[in-house]
Design a protein around this motif. Sequence first.
Motif, PDB file in Angstrom:
ATOM      1  N   GLU A 153      16.354  52.104 -32.898  1.00 18.43           N
ATOM      2  CA  GLU A 153      15.916  51.495 -31.635  1.00 18.43           C
ATOM      3  C   GLU A 153      14.816  52.319 -30.976  1.00 18.43           C
ATOM      4  OE1 GLU A 153      19.409  48.944 -29.659  1.00 18.43           O
ATOM      5  OE2 GLU A 153      19.917  51.061 -29.875  1.00 18.43           O
ATOM      6  N   ARG A 154      14.880  53.639 -31.105  1.00 20.28           N
ATOM      7  CA  ARG A 154      13.817  54.480 -30.543  1.00 20.28           C
ATOM      8  C   ARG A 154      12.486  54.230 -31.262  1.00 20.28           C
ATOM      9  NH1 ARG A 154      18.271  58.058 -30.150  1.00 20.28           N
ATOM     10  NH2 ARG A 154      17.799  59.113 -32.127  1.00 20.28           N
ATOM     11  N   VAL A 155      12.558  54.014 -32.549  1.00 22.96           N
ATOM     12  CA  VAL A 155      11.343  53.704 -33.307  1.00 22.96           C
ATOM     13  C   VAL A 155      10.783  52.350 -32.868  1.00 22.96           C
ATOM     14  CG1 VAL A 155      10.387  53.318 -35.607  1.00 22.96           C
ATOM     15  CG2 VAL A 155      12.142  55.065 -35.265  1.00 22.96           C
ATOM     16  N   ILE A 156      11.653  51.370 -32.741  1.00 27.72           N
ATOM     17  CA  ILE A 156      11.224  50.035 -32.313  1.00 27.72           C
ATOM     18  C   ILE A 156      10.553  50.105 -30.945  1.00 27.72           C
ATOM     19  CG2 ILE A 156      12.048  47.755 -31.632  1.00 27.72           C
ATOM     20  CD1 ILE A 156      14.282  48.145 -33.787  1.00 27.72           C
ATOM     21  N   ALA A 157      11.153  50.845 -30.033  1.00 23.19           N
ATOM     22  CA  ALA A 157      10.587  50.974 -28.689  1.00 23.19           C
ATOM     23  C   ALA A 157       9.214  51.630 -28.726  1.00 23.19           C
ATOM     24  CB  ALA A 157      11.538  51.772 -27.798  1.00 23.19           C
ATOM     25  N   ALA A 158       9.054  52.624 -29.585  1.00 22.95           N
ATOM     26  CA  ALA A 158       7.756  53.304 -29.688  1.00 22.95           C
ATOM     27  C   ALA A 158       6.692  52.353 -30.214  1.00 22.95           C
ATOM     28  CB  ALA A 158       7.889  54.522 -30.594  1.00 22.95           C
ATOM     29  N   VAL A 159       7.031  51.523 -31.170  1.00 17.77           N
ATOM     30  CA  VAL A 159       6.069  50.550 -31.689  1.00 17.77           C
ATOM     31  C   VAL A 159       5.691  49.546 -30.608  1.00 17.77           C
ATOM     32  CG1 VAL A 159       5.661  48.743 -33.399  1.00 17.77           C
ATOM     33  CG2 VAL A 159       6.910  50.816 -34.054  1.00 17.77           C
ATOM     34  N   GLN A 160       6.669  49.085 -29.873  1.00 16.70           N
ATOM     35  CA  GLN A 160       6.385  48.123 -28.803  1.00 16.70           C
ATOM     36  C   GLN A 160       5.473  48.717 -27.731  1.00 16.70           C
ATOM     37  OE1 GLN A 160      10.679  46.969 -28.135  1.00 16.70           O
ATOM     38  NE2 GLN A 160       9.745  44.923 -28.014  1.00 16.70           N
ATOM     39  N   ALA A 161       5.540  50.028 -27.573  1.00 14.95           N
ATOM     40  CA  ALA A 161       4.706  50.697 -26.570  1.00 14.95           C
ATOM     41  C   ALA A 161       3.280  50.950 -27.045  1.00 14.95           C
ATOM     42  CB  ALA A 161       5.350  52.024 -26.160  1.00 14.95           C
ATOM     43  N   SER A 162       2.949  50.530 -28.254  1.00 17.05           N
ATOM     44  CA  SER A 162       1.634  50.830 -28.825  1.00 17.05           C
ATOM     45  C   SER A 162       0.540  49.883 -28.352  1.00 17.05           C
ATOM     46  CB  SER A 162       1.711  50.783 -30.352  1.00 17.05           C
ATOM     47  OG  SER A 162       1.878  49.444 -30.808  1.00 17.05           O
TER      48      SER A 162
ATOM     49  N   LEU B 172       5.423  45.305 -35.365  1.00 15.48           N
ATOM     50  CA  LEU B 172       6.703  45.334 -36.065  1.00 15.48           C
ATOM     51  C   LEU B 172       6.706  44.265 -37.158  1.00 15.48           C
ATOM     52  CD1 LEU B 172       9.129  45.791 -33.049  1.00 15.48           C
ATOM     53  CD2 LEU B 172       8.854  47.410 -34.944  1.00 15.48           C
ATOM     54  N   ALA B 173       6.933  44.710 -38.421  1.00 17.89           N
ATOM     55  CA  ALA B 173       6.858  43.784 -39.544  1.00 17.89           C
ATOM     56  C   ALA B 173       8.152  43.683 -40.320  1.00 17.89           C
ATOM     57  CB  ALA B 173       5.737  44.203 -40.491  1.00 17.89           C
ATOM     58  N   GLY B 174       9.175  44.484 -39.950  1.00 17.97           N
ATOM     59  CA  GLY B 174      10.441  44.379 -40.652  1.00 17.97           C
ATOM     60  C   GLY B 174      11.179  45.685 -40.718  1.00 17.97           C
ATOM     61  N   VAL B 175      12.112  45.759 -41.648  1.00 17.08           N
ATOM     62  CA  VAL B 175      12.979  46.928 -41.828  1.00 17.08           C
ATOM     63  C   VAL B 175      13.005  47.267 -43.315  1.00 17.08           C
ATOM     64  CG1 VAL B 175      15.369  47.771 -41.706  1.00 17.08           C
ATOM     65  CG2 VAL B 175      14.386  46.479 -39.796  1.00 17.08           C
TER      66      VAL B 175
ATOM     67  N   ASP C 243       9.820  56.107 -39.319  1.00 13.68           N
ATOM     68  CA  ASP C 243      11.232  56.390 -39.053  1.00 13.68           C
ATOM     69  C   ASP C 243      11.447  57.265 -37.824  1.00 13.68           C
ATOM     70  OD1 ASP C 243      10.490  58.926 -39.891  1.00 13.68           O
ATOM     71  OD2 ASP C 243      12.100  59.126 -41.373  1.00 13.68           O
ATOM     72  N   SER C 244      10.387  57.484 -37.020  1.00 10.98           N
ATOM     73  CA  SER C 244      10.533  58.312 -35.833  1.00 10.98           C
ATOM     74  C   SER C 244       9.470  57.946 -34.817  1.00 10.98           C
ATOM     75  CB  SER C 244      10.399  59.798 -36.187  1.00 10.98           C
ATOM     76  OG  SER C 244       9.060  60.093 -36.562  1.00 10.98           O
ATOM     77  N   PRO C 245       9.724  58.185 -33.535  1.00 14.47           N
ATOM     78  CA  PRO C 245       8.676  57.982 -32.530  1.00 14.47           C
ATOM     79  C   PRO C 245       7.444  58.840 -32.790  1.00 14.47           C
ATOM     80  CG  PRO C 245      10.825  58.107 -31.472  1.00 14.47           C
ATOM     81  CD  PRO C 245      11.031  58.491 -32.910  1.00 14.47           C
ATOM     82  N   GLU C 246       7.635  60.036 -33.383  1.00 14.83           N
ATOM     83  CA  GLU C 246       6.496  60.908 -33.675  1.00 14.83           C
ATOM     84  C   GLU C 246       5.568  60.272 -34.721  1.00 14.83           C
ATOM     85  OE1 GLU C 246       9.764  63.202 -31.929  1.00 14.83           O
ATOM     86  OE2 GLU C 246       9.654  61.825 -33.637  1.00 14.83           O
ATOM     87  N   ALA C 247       6.180  59.676 -35.755  1.00 15.98           N
ATOM     88  CA  ALA C 247       5.377  58.997 -36.771  1.00 15.98           C
ATOM     89  C   ALA C 247       4.635  57.809 -36.162  1.00 15.98           C
ATOM     90  CB  ALA C 247       6.262  58.543 -37.920  1.00 15.98           C
ATOM     91  N   VAL C 248       5.301  57.080 -35.296  1.00 16.22           N
ATOM     92  CA  VAL C 248       4.665  55.945 -34.618  1.00 16.22           C
ATOM     93  C   VAL C 248       3.503  56.426 -33.759  1.00 16.22           C
ATOM     94  CG1 VAL C 248       5.012  54.132 -32.906  1.00 16.22           C
ATOM     95  CG2 VAL C 248       6.756  54.543 -34.660  1.00 16.22           C
ATOM     96  N   ALA C 249       3.708  57.523 -33.019  1.00 14.31           N
ATOM     97  CA  ALA C 249       2.659  58.036 -32.137  1.00 14.31           C
ATOM     98  C   ALA C 249       1.426  58.446 -32.933  1.00 14.31           C
ATOM     99  CB  ALA C 249       3.196  59.221 -31.329  1.00 14.31           C
ATOM    100  N   ALA C 250       1.635  59.045 -34.092  1.00 11.35           N
ATOM    101  CA  ALA C 250       0.502  59.471 -34.911  1.00 11.35           C
ATOM    102  C   ALA C 250      -0.302  58.264 -35.382  1.00 11.35           C
ATOM    103  CB  ALA C 250       1.001  60.282 -36.100  1.00 11.35           C
TER     104      ALA C 250
END
Length: 435
Positions: free
Chosen positions: A187-196, A202-205, A147-154
């Motif tokens: 959208e910020r979360v989606i962008a962070a995942v795409q940057a991985s 991305l598997a859904g919502v 639910d956050s770019p920080e969680a995605v980054a981790a």
Amino acid sequence: MADGIIEQDMLHDGIRGVPPGAGPIPLDDVAAQGWHPAEGAMSLPVLTLDQDAFAGNRALMLRYAAEQGAAIAPHAKTPMAPALAASLVAAGAWGTTVADIRQAAVMLRAGLNRLILANQVGGPGGARRLARLHEAYPRAELYAFVDSPEAVAALDAAWDEARLAPLPVVVEVGAGRAGARDLAAAERVIAAVQASEGRLRLAGVGAYEGAAATADAERTRAAIADLAVVAAEAFGKVRAAVGPQAPLILTAGGSVYFDMIVQHLGPVAAADGKARLVLRSGAIFFHDHGIYRRGLAALDARQGFRLGGEPASASDGFRPALRIWAEVLSRPAPGLAICGMGMRDVSFDQDLPTPLRLHRDGRPLASFARPEEARVMKLNDQHGFLALGADSPVAVGDVIEFGISHPCTCLDRWRMIWGIDGQGRVQAAYPTCFG
């Protein structure tokens, strides 16, 4: 096996319910013992599961989901009993939901390989622990909420370090608990995942509508509708990011408001064509005599439960499956009985237990139809205080069968759930894994 240690697939008299001096007994041999909670051999109190009621609830909820075009991944946090979770999957559930990494480990060890981790993992520590779990079970199909770019980054860093196959992540939107609060945050979360760089996929919502509920029914409807709007908008952004052919999930739906999720998000998944709506109801399979009884009454009042295209009664269809059995220890004053059941044995966060039936010498003697006949006034650690009518037949040594309110906070007090047949005879033992 070391001295003094009993494996979990063996029963012994250190487990509540097992008669003193009994064991070790293999779990598979429990039906041959002929135990009944009211007959005096089993150590009391005990928690039982009416297996016919559980099976009926399972069939009814799976039928409902199928008719609504939804799948279901029942939340395993309610019983934390792998055998019961496996029975739901064997009956047709799409997968299993867990609340944390340890619960995921329990279910993976039991062979349940499709899991939704419907909670935030946290920061680098949690992400590394999840990566280690995935290393141990590389074939697992595990969906993790973010639910956050920080969680995605981790998670990205942990997956980069471990060199694992891409992790399916579900963008969580929310109200009242975790989750992106608006489309911009999603959208910020989606962008962070795409940057991985492909380490995360991305598997859904996902969402949990129960956290948006209030005591006011209309405000709750509005809050859940608003949450569904954000979920649908976020889903559209995820779909745009992954392209038209990638399979996705859209997941929400606890045990009280799942009909609203079907109403609001079912059409979104159907219109997409490559998406699956996945409900996560778990407590519905156990039901109760308190909070979920009221929840199903409200569901019926809004005509939210439908079978065969027509409104149906959820209150009549689902049956409470859990019981606590406790012995009357004392009648110290007129109108008062003390039972051997307390806060260490039964839930009390949503309601006190409900006396249902009185048993004497192993046979049902009477049913308590009205609160003035028998009512739990309070609990302490080991005792339940029952207010009784003036002419109550309750006597020392009787066994009282209680209904419960809130399965989640009752089941977690028990190391073993005893499965009983329609006559109350123990047929199965289900170990729990609450840690």
